[in-house]
Design a protein around this motif. Structure first.
Motif, mmCIF file in Angstrom:
data_model
loop_
_atom_site.group_PDB
_atom_site.id
_atom_site.type_symbol
_atom_site.label_atom_id
_atom_site.label_comp_id
_atom_site.label_asym_id
_atom_site.label_seq_id
_atom_site.Cartn_x
_atom_site.Cartn_y
_atom_site.Cartn_z
ATOM 1 N N ALA A 129 -2.624 9.404 -2.891
ATOM 2 C CA ALA A 129 -2.392 8.064 -3.429
ATOM 3 C C ALA A 129 -1.209 7.386 -2.739
ATOM 4 N N VAL A 130 -0.127 8.151 -2.511
ATOM 5 C CA VAL A 130 1.065 7.579 -1.877
ATOM 6 C C VAL A 130 0.790 7.284 -0.402
ATOM 7 N N GLN A 131 0.054 8.161 0.271
ATOM 8 C CA GLN A 131 -0.331 7.888 1.657
ATOM 9 C C GLN A 131 -1.136 6.590 1.744
ATOM 10 N N PHE A 132 -2.081 6.432 0.840
ATOM 11 C CA PHE A 132 -2.914 5.231 0.823
ATOM 12 C C PHE A 132 -2.072 3.990 0.570
ATOM 13 N N LEU A 133 -1.150 4.075 -0.385
ATOM 14 C CA LEU A 133 -0.264 2.961 -0.704
ATOM 15 C C LEU A 133 0.554 2.549 0.520
ATOM 16 N N LEU A 134 1.136 3.531 1.204
ATOM 17 C CA LEU A 134 1.957 3.237 2.371
ATOM 18 C C LEU A 134 1.116 2.743 3.542
ATOM 19 N N GLN A 135 -0.090 3.274 3.683
ATOM 20 C CA GLN A 135 -0.958 2.825 4.764
ATOM 21 C C GLN A 135 -1.293 1.346 4.616
ATOM 22 N N ILE A 136 -1.640 0.925 3.415
ATOM 23 C CA ILE A 136 -1.952 -0.491 3.176
ATOM 24 C C ILE A 136 -0.758 -1.363 3.544
ATOM 25 N N HIS A 137 0.427 -0.939 3.108
ATOM 26 C CA HIS A 137 1.618 -1.741 3.391
ATOM 27 C C HIS A 137 1.947 -1.765 4.877
ATOM 28 N N LEU A 138 1.947 -0.598 5.518
ATOM 29 C CA LEU A 138 2.346 -0.527 6.924
ATOM 30 C C LEU A 138 1.370 -1.272 7.828
ATOM 31 N N VAL A 139 0.080 -1.190 7.528
ATOM 32 C CA VAL A 139 -0.902 -1.935 8.312
ATOM 33 C C VAL A 139 -0.671 -3.433 8.145
ATOM 34 N N SER A 140 -0.287 -3.851 6.947
ATOM 35 C CA SER A 140 -0.023 -5.279 6.706
ATOM 36 C C SER A 140 1.187 -5.775 7.480
ATOM 37 N N GLN A 141 2.076 -4.844 7.873
ATOM 38 C CA GLN A 141 3.280 -5.210 8.623
ATOM 39 C C GLN A 141 3.113 -5.070 10.132
ATOM 40 N N ALA A 142 1.948 -4.638 10.580
ATOM 41 C CA ALA A 142 1.746 -4.331 11.997
ATOM 42 C C ALA A 142 1.901 -5.545 12.905
ATOM 43 N N ASN A 143 1.650 -6.723 12.378
ATOM 44 C CA ASN A 143 1.749 -7.947 13.184
ATOM 45 C C ASN A 143 3.014 -8.743 12.879
ATOM 46 N N GLN A 144 4.021 -8.078 12.355
ATOM 47 C CA GLN A 144 5.290 -8.728 12.041
ATOM 48 C C GLN A 144 6.390 -8.196 12.955
ATOM 49 N N PRO A 145 7.210 -9.051 13.549
ATOM 50 C CA PRO A 145 7.212 -10.514 13.447
ATOM 51 C C PRO A 145 6.230 -11.208 14.391
ATOM 52 N N GLU A 146 5.579 -10.430 15.270
ATOM 53 C CA GLU A 146 4.617 -10.990 16.211
ATOM 54 C C GLU A 146 3.346 -10.159 16.201
ATOM 55 N N LYS A 147 2.263 -10.731 16.676
ATOM 56 C CA LYS A 147 0.993 -10.034 16.719
ATOM 57 C C LYS A 147 1.105 -8.763 17.564
ATOM 58 N N LYS A 148 0.538 -7.673 17.036
ATOM 59 C CA LYS A 148 0.509 -6.369 17.708
ATOM 60 C C LYS A 148 1.904 -5.809 17.989
#
Length: 206
Positions: A69-88
């Protein structure tokens, strides 16, 4: 010499950041920044470092963790940050342990957050880490700590202890200790913004 080259622009400039309310000039004393934060940013033994040996950024010990559950939670968050502050900015890849490895765009380093039944550990891989990587890693890890904090403390009272995702060691200030191992969030974000938004910042000699 490389470090002096990287930090010299910050040591000799002030950043003018337009605001919707008023224009303000913030002088960044990079000498102070380097002295207080460098030990958290750079691995002191990079020259002789095994590239397969990680630098542990922080570890959060716990009495129990629901790993999946914690891995899934962190995966969702980290993927959402992958394009911050710029794409890729980050390239996330799931590893054999179910955690995410995040490779930085300049190829200088990789960050991973490993979840086990009794700890959450942020680790850095790389022997030639760039300043840009270090700034973005700091911002990323602060945001990950925000998500971990929510999972620990923002829990409805009706949720039983057995159903909680993370249970810290009693009376342990693990989150605060983890944040103290990272450079200051506000200052790091300000410098990152100055680097990635040059068109919106006038750089004036001090």
């Amino acid at each position: 010499l490389i470090l002096l080259f990287l930090f010299f622009p910050l040591m000799t400039t002030s950043f003018y950041i337009p605001s919707s309310k008023s224009s303000t000039t913030t002088s960044l004393n990079a000498n102070s920044f380097i002295n207080s934060q460098l030990s958290n940013l750079l691995n002191r033994n990079n020259k002789n470092k095994d590239p397969n040996e990680p630098t542990i950024v922080f570890t959060i010990p716990a009495n129990s963790i629901k790993i999946g559950a914690v891995q899934f939670l962190l995966q969702i968050h980290l993927v959402s940050q992958a394009n911050q502050p710029e794409k890729k900015t980050w390239l996330p890849q799931q590893n054999d342990y179910g955690n995410l490895d995040l490779y930085y765009k300049d190829g200088s380093g990789m960050c991973t957050i490993a979840v086990t039944e009794d700890s959450i550990t942020a680790a850095r891989y790389g022997t030639s880490i760039s300043l840009d990587y270090l700034l973005q890693e700091t911002i990323l890890l602060h945001s990950a700590l925000d998500e971990i904090t929510k999972a620990i403390f923002d829990v409805d009272d009706t949720v039983t202890e057995a159903d909680r995702l993370i249970i810290l060691v009693e009376d342990d200030n693990a989150i605060d200790r983890a944040r103290k191992r990272l450079p200051a969030r506000t200052l790091t974000e300000l410098i990152s913004s100055a680097i990635t938004s040059k068109n919106n910042i006038n750089i004036n000699p001090m």
